[in-house]
Structures are given as structure tokens and as C-alpha cells.
Design a protein around this motif. Structure first.
Motif, PDB file in Angstrom:
ATOM      1  N   TRP A   1     -57.358 -14.398 -27.145  1.00  0.00           N
ATOM      2  CA  TRP A   1     -56.343 -14.646 -28.164  1.00  0.00           C
ATOM      3  C   TRP A   1     -55.572 -15.929 -27.854  1.00  0.00           C
TER       4      TRP A   1
ATOM      5  N   ARG B   1     -56.659 -10.753 -24.150  1.00  0.00           N
ATOM      6  CA  ARG B   1     -55.449 -11.581 -24.229  1.00  0.00           C
ATOM      7  C   ARG B   1     -55.800 -13.054 -24.020  1.00  0.00           C
TER       8      ARG B   1
ATOM      9  N   GLU C   1     -49.554 -15.771 -19.030  1.00  0.00           N
ATOM     10  CA  GLU C   1     -50.020 -14.550 -19.716  1.00  0.00           C
ATOM     11  C   GLU C   1     -48.951 -13.470 -19.818  1.00  0.00           C
TER      12      GLU C   1
END
Length: 474
Positions: A207, A204, A186
Motif C-alpha cells: 500500500w 502495508r 511504517e
């Protein structure tokens, strides 16, 4: 009895000192311009006396043969990146209510705060919980199955949380046919693996699942398999060590993937977004490096009489190791605190004990074992370039071999120290060195620093005891 004149004569000469015991004595002498060499000697522990049982010719020969086999399997490993998949569909034993974590087995009540934070985030991510309070109740209810990543051919950095819907890299050891899996990296700071679970963290992750993974999956289908052994060999000669420094490694992977990403059927905007994400995340390769080491080491787990360590891992509460000659049995002890550098506003009082599966890199001989090849790492974990070289040189004393592919240029292209030998750790009292990130001891905060840490000696002493009992040597 020594005469007074003899003593006076002795102290009238230039004195050179060999210091045994406390290293501070040696430092004091050096400050007074007295030449001094420190010998890192410690009295043998009660547990280490069992080593003598392993020196009898019959068992010693069996250990030697087994360890040669272990090293042969490790050095002949061929880790390749073959694809991207959904954790619940490709990782063995996953269910929608299974959550994998780093380290040895642990129940909810004993979990560290960053691990609990990552699990809270994972439950919300999977829509199994609506928010923090709901997630806490579900996690403590007994409905969720918690299991180590290592029990499912997987690894996870820091908290190491893997849930059903998360995209994962799929790797294979081409030599032996076994697989390994890991989630995507990440980036640094407030991320799930450090126990953060804010909307920013979760968005995040969504996504990564909905945009990053499909592009990478199609790109790998276009590109085909990627030889990771070659990339590891290269980045070790470019200033990376494969754990906390992955700038060169990420760049090499970027070069492999970029042309195929451009050829995918996604929009130019989506392609650019993926390429930018990889380019801006220097740790992107870590989540490839780890499963590469995992699938290289797993073939060692069934070698009778071998004293080579094939797993080191921690969950923020317990540090655990596994040894080839004792199979899947874990030997655990409380995790140590990391000695390192902290981000502004944080100090040791904010830190959680050691955490994560990422020391699988050190287990395979890179990471902290290869710090000599990455002197710039000390800017992140503390120390000096000379310390980095010393760490690597010390690790040769507790390993069985030097890697024939992974070389270190600035120490005359020696192979990285490979194959941690339980016997040598106990005999020398030298512990494996691990460089690692530091997580906050409060769920939801994230990463607060990085540094260097060692496993507890008790893990290795317990492995010795188990080896002796298993082979009826007492």
C-alpha cells in the motif's frame, strides 16, 4: 601516623564525602543521610594512553583546525526535502538483487534475527522469493548483494532494509549539494524494520508503494522543497527530540504536506487514507529526521586530522562508527543490550542487541543528545525527566560545540551538544547516549520495547589507534 584522638575527633564532626569509584558506595551513604558527591572517575585504559601523542603542539593544532572545519560544515548544513522516488531508480548503486541494511558491513551468516527477518520480508516483497523457506535459501546462496545503507547515501531505522521497489524520501544538503535517502516509516509494532514479515506487514508495504508514495510524490511536486532545518529547530522547542519522540515533528510535516495533498489529482478517498495514515503514525517524521542528519554529516567524511565522529550505526550484531579524519573506515565492536521498558509479555531474554541507523540523529546532536528538551520521552524509554536533562548535560562533555540553530528551552536555550570528539569520549570515559527501540531476538516478532543504550568504548579506542597509525604518531 594519625593518632586515635584525631580519628575520633574527625568522626565526631559532620562528615561530607566525595566518592570515587563504585557509585553504589555513594548511594549507600545517602541512604544513611550522609552528604555525598559521586565523581564519575575511571582509571585510564591502556588504549587511552595514546591520547598523549595527540597533545604535541604540531598535531594538536592540526586537530583543532580540522575539528573547527568539521563543526563549521555541520552547522552550515541546510537539509531540505525535495521529493519521493523509487529506491532502485534514485539510490546510487542499487540493483534488483541489492538489499541495503543498517549498520556496518556484515554477511548473512553473522546477521541478527531481526535483520534476517527483514531481509526475508524484503525478498518476498520483491517477488524474488515465494515464501520464508525460499527466501532463506536465496539469502544464503550468494546471489543477493548485502551492503550498508551508509555506503549508498542512505539510512534505515532498526534493520534498515531497503529493496529495489521501495519508495524513499529524497533529501539534499543545499549547502554542499549531497543527497540522502530513507524509506517511509511504517508505524510501530509488527513492521519490517523490526524483523516482522507477515502478510499484514507486506500488505502495508505494498500500500505504501502503490498508494502512499504516488500521493506524496505529487504533493511535493505541488508544494516544492521543504526546509527541514526550520522544522527541526521548531520541534526541539515543542517537546520532541527527533529520534523516539516525533509527535510535534510529524504534525509540522503534516501541516506542510496536507494542503498540497488536497490539491493532488487522486480521489478524495485516497487523499483521506494518506492523511489518516500520517496522522495516526507519530513516528512518521523519523524517516525524514534520519536522512536530514545523514546529509548534514556526510560532508565531514574527508577532513584530514579531524577527530569528530560522523557516523554511528548498528546492525544488531556489530556497532560501528566512522570518524572524519579516517574517512570511510569502520571501527566496530559487539552491540550492547538496550536498557529500557518492555511491552507486556516481553523481557530482556526476548531482546536483540542494539540495532539500526537511527542513531545518526544522536551523531548530529539531536535524539538522545537532546533528551532534555523532551522530558516525556522517559515514558517510552524509561527513567525520569531529571534523567533526560542529565543525559543532555553529560553529552556537552564529549562534544566540540553547541548548535547555533537547535536550542533547548528548559536549559536556558543552550544549543544541543554537537560534534562527538573521539578524544573526549576516551579521555572522560563518557559514551554517547542513544535512545532507541528494542527488537525481538526472533525473526518475525517485531518491536518489543524501547530504551537507552551506549556504543562500545572499543569503537572509539580503535579509531584512536587508526588515527595514530595513519598520521605516523607512534
Amino acid at each position: 601516623m594519625i593518632s586515635l584522638s584525631a580519628i575520633n575527633e574527625l568522626f565526631g564532626k559532620d562528615i561530607k564525602v566525595i566518592n570515587l569509584g563504585l557509585e553504589s558506595f555513594c548511594k549507600d551513604l545517602k541512604e544513611q543521610q550522609v552528604p555525598c558527591i559521586h565523581v564519575n572517575w575511571r582509571p585510564p585504559s591502556e588504549e587511552s594512553k595514546g591520547l598523549s601523542l595527540l597533545e604535541e603542539k604540531d598535531i594538536a593544532d592540526k586537530i583543532e583546525k580540522a575539528n573547527k572545519e568539521a563543526i563549521s560544515r555541520l552547522l552550515s548544513a541546510q537539509p531540505i526535502l525535495i521529493g519521493v522516488g523509487k529506491a532502485g531508480e534514485v539510490i546510487p548503486g542499487m540493483t534488483k538483487k541489492t538489499i541495503l541494511h543498517a549498520g556496518p558491513p556484515i554477511n548473512w551468516d553473522r546477521m541478527s534475527e531481526p535483520l534476517k527477518g527483514a531481509i526475508i520480508g524484503g525478498l518476498i516483497y520483491e517477488n524474488l522469493a515465494k515464501g520464508e523457506e525460499d527466501a532463506l535459501k536465496l539469502a544464503a546462496s550468494g546471489e543477493i548483494t548485502f551492503d550498508p545503507c551508509h555506503h549508498h547515501s542512505a539510512v534505515g531505522p532498526m534493520a534498515g532494509v531497503v529493496t529495489y521497489s521501495m519508495p524513499v524520501w529524497i533529501l539534499q544538503n543545499k549547502t554542499f549539494g549531497n543527497y540522502a535517502y530513507c524509506t517511509f516509516n511504517e508505524g510501530l509494532g509488527k513492521v519490517l524494520r523490526f524483523g516482522a514479515y507477515s502478510s499484514e506487514v507486506l500488505n502495508r508495504l505494498y500500500w505504501m508503494e502503490q498508494s502512499l508514495a504516488p500521493v506524496l510524490k505529487e504533493a511535493l511536486e505541488i508544494k516544492g522543497d521543504i526546509d527541514l532545518k526550520t522544522i527541526i529547530t521548531q520541534f526541539l522547542q515543542m517537546g520532541d527530540e527527533g529520534h523516539n519522540r516525533n509527535k510535534a515533528a510529524t504534525s509540522l510535516l503534516f501541516r506542510e504536506l496536507a494542503p498540497a495533498i488536497v490539491k493532488t489529482n487522486f480521489s478524495n478517498e485516497q487523499k483521506a487514507e494518506v492523511l489518516t495514515f500520517i496522522d495516526k503514525n507519530d513516528h512518521f517524521f523519523l524517516n525524514v529526521s534520519m536522512p536530514a542528519c545523514k546529509c548534514s554529516l556526510d560532508p565531514l567524511q574527508d577532513i584530514e586530522y579531524s577527530t569528530v565522529i560522523y557516523t554511528m550505526s548498528r546492525n544488531g550484531t556489530d556497532f560501528g562508527i566512522r570518524m572524519a579524519g579516517t574517512g570511510k573506515e569502520w571501527f566496530t565492536a559487539p552491540c550492547e543490550m538496550v536498557n529500557g521498558l518492555y511491552f507486556p509479555g516481553f523481557d530482556e531474554s526476548d531482546a536483540n542487541p542494539d540495532l539500526g541507523d537511527s542513531c545518526i540523529t544522536e551523531t548530529a546532536g539531536i535524539g538522545g543528545f537532546a533528551m532534555a528538551t523532551a522530558p516525556a520521552i522517559v515514558q517510552f524509554v524509561g527513567g525520569t525527566p531529571k534523567d533526560a536533562v542529565n543525559y543532555t548535560n553529560t553529552m556537552y562533555e564529549i562534544t566540540c560545540a553547541e548548535n547555533n540553530a537547535y536550542k533547548i528551552p528548559n536549559i536556558n536555550f543552550r544549543g544541543v551538544p554537537t560534534g562527538i570528539d573521539m578524544r573526549k569520549v576516551i579521555e572522560t570515559r563518557i559514551l554517547p547516549v542513544i535512545n532507541t527501540g528494542i527488537a525481538s531476538n526472533k525473526a518475525g516478532v517485531g518491536q518489543i520495547g524501547a530504551g537507552v543504550v551506549n556504543p562500545p568504548m572499543k569503537c572509539f579506542e580503535d579509531a584512536l589507534t587508526s588515527f595514530i597509525e595513519k598520521n605516523n604518531l607512534s
